[in-house]
Write a protein that holds these residues in place. Structure first.
Motif, mmCIF file in Angstrom:
data_model
loop_
_atom_site.group_PDB
_atom_site.id
_atom_site.type_symbol
_atom_site.label_atom_id
_atom_site.label_comp_id
_atom_site.label_asym_id
_atom_site.label_seq_id
_atom_site.Cartn_x
_atom_site.Cartn_y
_atom_site.Cartn_z
ATOM 1 N N GLU A 29 35.338 9.456 -12.605
ATOM 2 C CA GLU A 29 34.012 9.450 -11.975
ATOM 3 C C GLU A 29 33.272 8.145 -12.272
ATOM 4 O O GLU A 29 32.673 7.543 -11.374
ATOM 5 N N THR A 30 33.324 7.692 -13.528
ATOM 6 C CA THR A 30 32.644 6.448 -13.897
ATOM 7 C C THR A 30 33.272 5.245 -13.192
ATOM 8 O O THR A 30 32.568 4.340 -12.750
ATOM 9 N N VAL A 31 34.594 5.254 -13.085
ATOM 10 C CA VAL A 31 35.292 4.154 -12.408
ATOM 11 C C VAL A 31 35.012 4.188 -10.910
ATOM 12 O O VAL A 31 34.963 3.153 -10.249
ATOM 13 N N GLY A 32 34.819 5.391 -10.375
ATOM 14 C CA GLY A 32 34.599 5.539 -8.946
ATOM 15 C C GLY A 32 35.884 5.809 -8.182
ATOM 16 O O GLY A 32 36.032 5.412 -7.026
ATOM 17 N N ILE A 33 36.812 6.501 -8.851
ATOM 18 C CA ILE A 33 38.087 6.852 -8.221
ATOM 19 C C ILE A 33 38.334 8.343 -8.428
ATOM 20 O O ILE A 33 37.614 9.000 -9.186
ATOM 21 N N LYS A 34 39.345 8.862 -7.768
ATOM 22 C CA LYS A 34 39.727 10.261 -7.978
ATOM 23 C C LYS A 34 40.538 10.361 -9.265
ATOM 24 O O LYS A 34 41.253 9.432 -9.628
ATOM 25 N N LYS A 35 40.425 11.489 -9.927
ATOM 26 C CA LYS A 35 41.146 11.719 -11.188
ATOM 27 C C LYS A 35 42.646 11.459 -11.024
ATOM 28 O O LYS A 35 43.280 10.852 -11.891
ATOM 29 N N GLN A 36 43.219 11.869 -9.897
ATOM 30 C CA GLN A 36 44.647 11.705 -9.666
ATOM 31 C C GLN A 36 45.049 10.229 -9.602
ATOM 32 O O GLN A 36 46.196 9.881 -9.889
ATOM 33 N N SER A 37 44.112 9.362 -9.252
ATOM 34 C CA SER A 37 44.412 7.928 -9.143
ATOM 35 C C SER A 37 44.721 7.317 -10.505
ATOM 36 O O SER A 37 45.442 6.317 -10.588
ATOM 37 N N ILE A 38 44.198 7.895 -11.562
ATOM 38 C CA ILE A 38 44.481 7.390 -12.908
ATOM 39 C C ILE A 38 45.974 7.490 -13.193
ATOM 40 O O ILE A 38 46.556 6.629 -13.864
ATOM 41 N N ALA A 39 46.623 8.532 -12.655
ATOM 42 C CA ALA A 39 48.059 8.747 -12.894
ATOM 43 C C ALA A 39 48.912 7.610 -12.344
ATOM 44 O O ALA A 39 50.064 7.445 -12.764
#
Length: 193
Positions: A29-39
């Motif tokens: 959320e802080t980065v401004g991306i979806k959680k799945q994108s971290i993967a």
């Protein structure tokens, strides 16, 4: 760029909330991306935490090498004092890293404890080489009392660690007075009479 941004945001979240108090959803959320994108970059939270920790270790090792370069022509007393003061300034200039490190070593997640200790050992190996070399030089030049190197090293680490705690308790002016006094007492205790 996104990977670096994820690590920077994660560093801030881990520093404030610790490993267990930080979620990948908060970071995303802080980065401004979806959680799945971290993967795309980190399979799980543990991998992200360790990547941030390892990056912090590498930064600190780079700092130690720079300090070593800066002091190579200085007298022994100035070398040790410079190391001490620069370590303090490093923590002041990098408050998120200092808070992250402090939280990680004092409250490690049980699943990460061994890996954290291994990374800390890497930092300590690098810094110990520098400190030992200064103590050996001081003993050889008859500036420091002859004694066990490991005892000198342990005392110096305790001094640095104690200062790290004190700097979070006192304001800058009061801390600087204390730092000056602490240094004088330490040096008086190890120097050759």
């Amino acid at each position: 760029m996104t990977e670096d941004r994820i690590k920077q945001v994660a560093l801030n979240h881990f520093a404030i909330n610790g490993y267990d108090g930080t979620s990948l959803a908060q970071i995303a959320e802080t980065v401004g991306i979806k959680k799945q994108s971290i993967a795309t970059y980190f399979r799980k939270k543990e991998d992200l935490f360790l990547a941030v920790f390892e990056e912090m270790v590498q930064d600190y090792i780079g700092f130690i090498k720079q300090v070593h370069h800066e002091i190579h022509l200085e007298p022994v007393e100035h070398k040790l004092q410079h190391i001490l003061y620069q370590t303090y300034l490093y923590k002041i200039k990098n408050p998120e890293r200092a808070a992250f490190y402090k939280r990680a070593i004092h409250f490690p997640s049980p699943s990460l404890e061994e890996r954290i200790r291994n990374e800390i050992n890497k930092m300590e190996q690098q810094s110990s080489e520098l400190y030992r070399a200064v103590f050996v030089e001081g003993i050889q030049k008859n500036v420091i009392k002859k004694q066990e190197l490991e005892n000198l090293l342990a005392a110096f680490y305790c001094l640095i660690d104690g200062i790290s705690m004190q700097m979070f308790i006192y304001g800058t002016e009061e801390f600087n007075k204390r730092l000056s006094s602490i240094w004088k007492i330490f040096w008086d205790g190890i120097k050759q009479r």
